[in-house]
Design a protein around this motif. Structure first.
Motif, mmCIF file in Angstrom:
data_model
loop_
_atom_site.group_PDB
_atom_site.id
_atom_site.type_symbol
_atom_site.label_atom_id
_atom_site.label_comp_id
_atom_site.label_asym_id
_atom_site.label_seq_id
_atom_site.Cartn_x
_atom_site.Cartn_y
_atom_site.Cartn_z
ATOM 1 N N MET A 1 0.846 -1.184 0.000
ATOM 2 C CA MET A 1 0.000 0.000 0.000
ATOM 3 C C MET A 1 0.881 1.233 0.000
ATOM 4 O O MET A 1 1.973 1.236 0.542
ATOM 5 N N GLY A 2 0.405 2.306 -0.587
ATOM 6 C CA GLY A 2 1.154 3.541 -0.648
ATOM 7 C C GLY A 2 1.078 4.283 0.671
ATOM 8 O O GLY A 2 1.182 3.721 1.752
ATOM 9 N N ASP A 3 0.928 5.607 0.606
ATOM 10 C CA ASP A 3 0.803 6.453 1.791
ATOM 11 C C ASP A 3 -0.283 5.901 2.707
ATOM 12 O O ASP A 3 -1.411 5.679 2.295
ATOM 13 N N ALA A 4 0.069 5.688 3.973
ATOM 14 C CA ALA A 4 -0.883 5.080 4.907
ATOM 15 C C ALA A 4 -2.115 5.930 5.110
ATOM 16 O O ALA A 4 -3.158 5.432 5.539
ATOM 17 N N ASP A 5 -1.997 7.217 4.807
ATOM 18 C CA ASP A 5 -3.127 8.124 5.018
ATOM 19 C C ASP A 5 -4.052 8.205 3.805
ATOM 20 O O ASP A 5 -5.105 8.822 3.872
ATOM 21 N N GLU A 6 -3.639 7.654 2.699
ATOM 22 C CA GLU A 6 -4.429 7.767 1.471
ATOM 23 C C GLU A 6 -4.451 6.443 0.718
ATOM 24 O O GLU A 6 -3.427 5.743 0.651
ATOM 25 N N ILE A 7 -5.612 6.107 0.166
ATOM 26 C CA ILE A 7 -5.721 5.000 -0.780
ATOM 27 C C ILE A 7 -5.704 5.635 -2.166
ATOM 28 O O ILE A 7 -6.577 6.430 -2.502
ATOM 29 N N ARG A 8 -4.699 5.301 -2.945
ATOM 30 C CA ARG A 8 -4.511 5.935 -4.245
ATOM 31 C C ARG A 8 -5.108 5.047 -5.341
ATOM 32 O O ARG A 8 -4.670 3.918 -5.541
ATOM 33 N N ALA A 66 4.184 2.517 -14.051
ATOM 34 C CA ALA A 66 4.705 3.831 -13.677
ATOM 35 C C ALA A 66 4.223 4.326 -12.324
ATOM 36 O O ALA A 66 4.865 5.168 -11.699
ATOM 37 N N GLU A 67 3.076 3.822 -11.852
ATOM 38 C CA GLU A 67 2.436 4.378 -10.662
ATOM 39 C C GLU A 67 2.433 3.398 -9.490
ATOM 40 O O GLU A 67 2.394 2.180 -9.683
ATOM 41 N N GLN A 68 2.436 3.949 -8.289
ATOM 42 C CA GLN A 68 2.236 3.171 -7.070
ATOM 43 C C GLN A 68 0.767 3.312 -6.676
ATOM 44 O O GLN A 68 0.368 4.315 -6.090
ATOM 45 N N LEU A 69 -0.042 2.317 -7.029
ATOM 46 C CA LEU A 69 -1.485 2.389 -6.815
ATOM 47 C C LEU A 69 -1.929 1.345 -5.800
ATOM 48 O O LEU A 69 -1.368 0.262 -5.716
ATOM 49 N N ASP A 70 -2.943 1.694 -5.029
ATOM 50 C CA ASP A 70 -3.527 0.761 -4.078
ATOM 51 C C ASP A 70 -4.745 0.049 -4.654
ATOM 52 O O ASP A 70 -5.072 -1.060 -4.245
ATOM 53 N N ALA A 71 -5.436 0.708 -5.582
ATOM 54 C CA ALA A 71 -6.655 0.139 -6.164
ATOM 55 C C ALA A 71 -6.883 0.765 -7.534
ATOM 56 O O ALA A 71 -6.420 1.873 -7.808
#
Length: 332
Positions: A1-8, A66-71
């Motif tokens: 998962m990326g930033d713990a504060d945001e689902i990207r 290219a991206e670090q995505l959570d969903a």
């Protein structure tokens, strides 16, 4: 998962429904859309710029690399759901796939099996199942406020101009009313009775492009409950669902996007209203966010088993109607 504060989130597809998704995302805390992919990089980048999204890509593969995505939310035409979903699952990225999850049971099964094998979250975007007003409706039914439920009627239909190249009428794009809007009345009947029908009759007007333009279904469910269900892409149908019982009824206006329900029992009438914070899509987005944060691989409210059941039922109905898509094995 990326930033713990945001689902990207990323998005695959940027048609009309993507705008509804983005509008709902504005009221969802702890999540945002950071990238979009389409079939044409320039169009995807133009859409991204217009919508305030960081960047656009010409394919789901480019975006995932290219991206670090959570969903990822997949909202492309029906036949391309499987390819996009599979790419996300292979990359270990949770996926929300617009309904129908696939045009048929074979495609739905491949998505589900891939997600379960990889341990990656996947869910069909049947947003109606997450609307808060249905909690009120369920409570009324469970409390016996309408007695024993005997019949549910629900239909979803609109009159669109018949254009053979449009996705609604193009068999190559899994066109027809059943998969586009018929899943809504079928789903509310399943939600009410807890099962797909044990017996049903289905009739259709099949148009010049060989897809179902109007479908009428009469169904019987375990325990004796009945349903009258309809869908159309060439006719405007009544938009309310009615749950009729031995002691009263519940009306759910515009049931697929509902924020209001009306209980009638004898001379008593009770109205409950639960306005959406945006357009109703926010609740399914919040379900995905919650599941991803918790490390779950399926939603309890919209499990993959239900998606498989619905895909199988729609296959059965289309077979009875004589509707097959050119890309399906055995079709003419």
């Amino acid at each position: 998962m990326g930033d713990a504060d945001e689902i990207r989130f990323g998005m695959v597809g940027h048609g009309h429904i993507s705008g509804q998704f983005l509008a709902a995302m504005e009221v969802v805390e702890g999540a945002h859309v950071g990238a979009v992919a389409g079939r044409n990089a320039e169009r995807a980048k133009a859409f991204a710029q217009a919508q305030g999204i960081a960047t656009g890509y010409g394919s789901v593969g480019e975006m995932l690399q290219a991206e670090q995505l959570d969903a990822v939310y997949v909202c492309t035409p029906h036949p391309s759901h499987e390819e996009a979903a599979a790419a996300c699952i292979d990359a270990g990225v949770a996926v929300l796939v617009e309904k129908p999850i696939a045009p048929n049971l074979a495609g739905a099964t491949r998505i589900v099996e891939a997600a379960r094998y990889a341990g990656v979250f996947a869910m069909e975007a049947m947003w109606t199942r997450f609307l808060p007003i249905y909690g009120v409706v369920r409570r009324w039914v469970d409390e016996g406020r309408v007695g024993d439920v005997r019949l549910v009627t629900a239909s979803f239909g609109f009159a669109a101009p018949v254009m053979p190249e449009h996705r609604l009428f193009d068999p190559e794009q899994a066109g027809g009313s059943l998969l586009d809007v018929g899943v809504y009345p079928l789903t509310i009947a399943h939600w009410l009775y807890g099962s797909h029908p044990v017996e049903y009759g289905a009739f259709a007007l099949v148009g010049e492009t060989s897809v179902d333009e109007i479908v009428s279904i009469a169904a019987a469910y375990p325990g004796g409950g009945l349903a009258q269900l309809g869908c159309a892409t060439v006719a405007t149908l009544e938009s309310s669902a009615v749950i009729a019982g031995t002691e009263g009824s519940i009306e759910v206006p515009v049931f697929w996007a509902a924020d209001r329900a009306i209980l009638r029992a004898g001379e008593h009438e009770e109205i409950e209203t639960m306005p959406h914070r945006a357009n109703g899509f926010e609740y399914e987005i919040e379900e995905v966010v919650g599941c991803v944060r918790a490390g779950r691989t399926e939603s309890e409210s919209m499990p993959l088993s239900l998606s498989l059941e619905m895909a199988g039922l729609c296959d059965e109905i289309r077979a009875r109607l004589g509707v097959a898509y050119p890309f399906e094995e055995g079709s003419d």
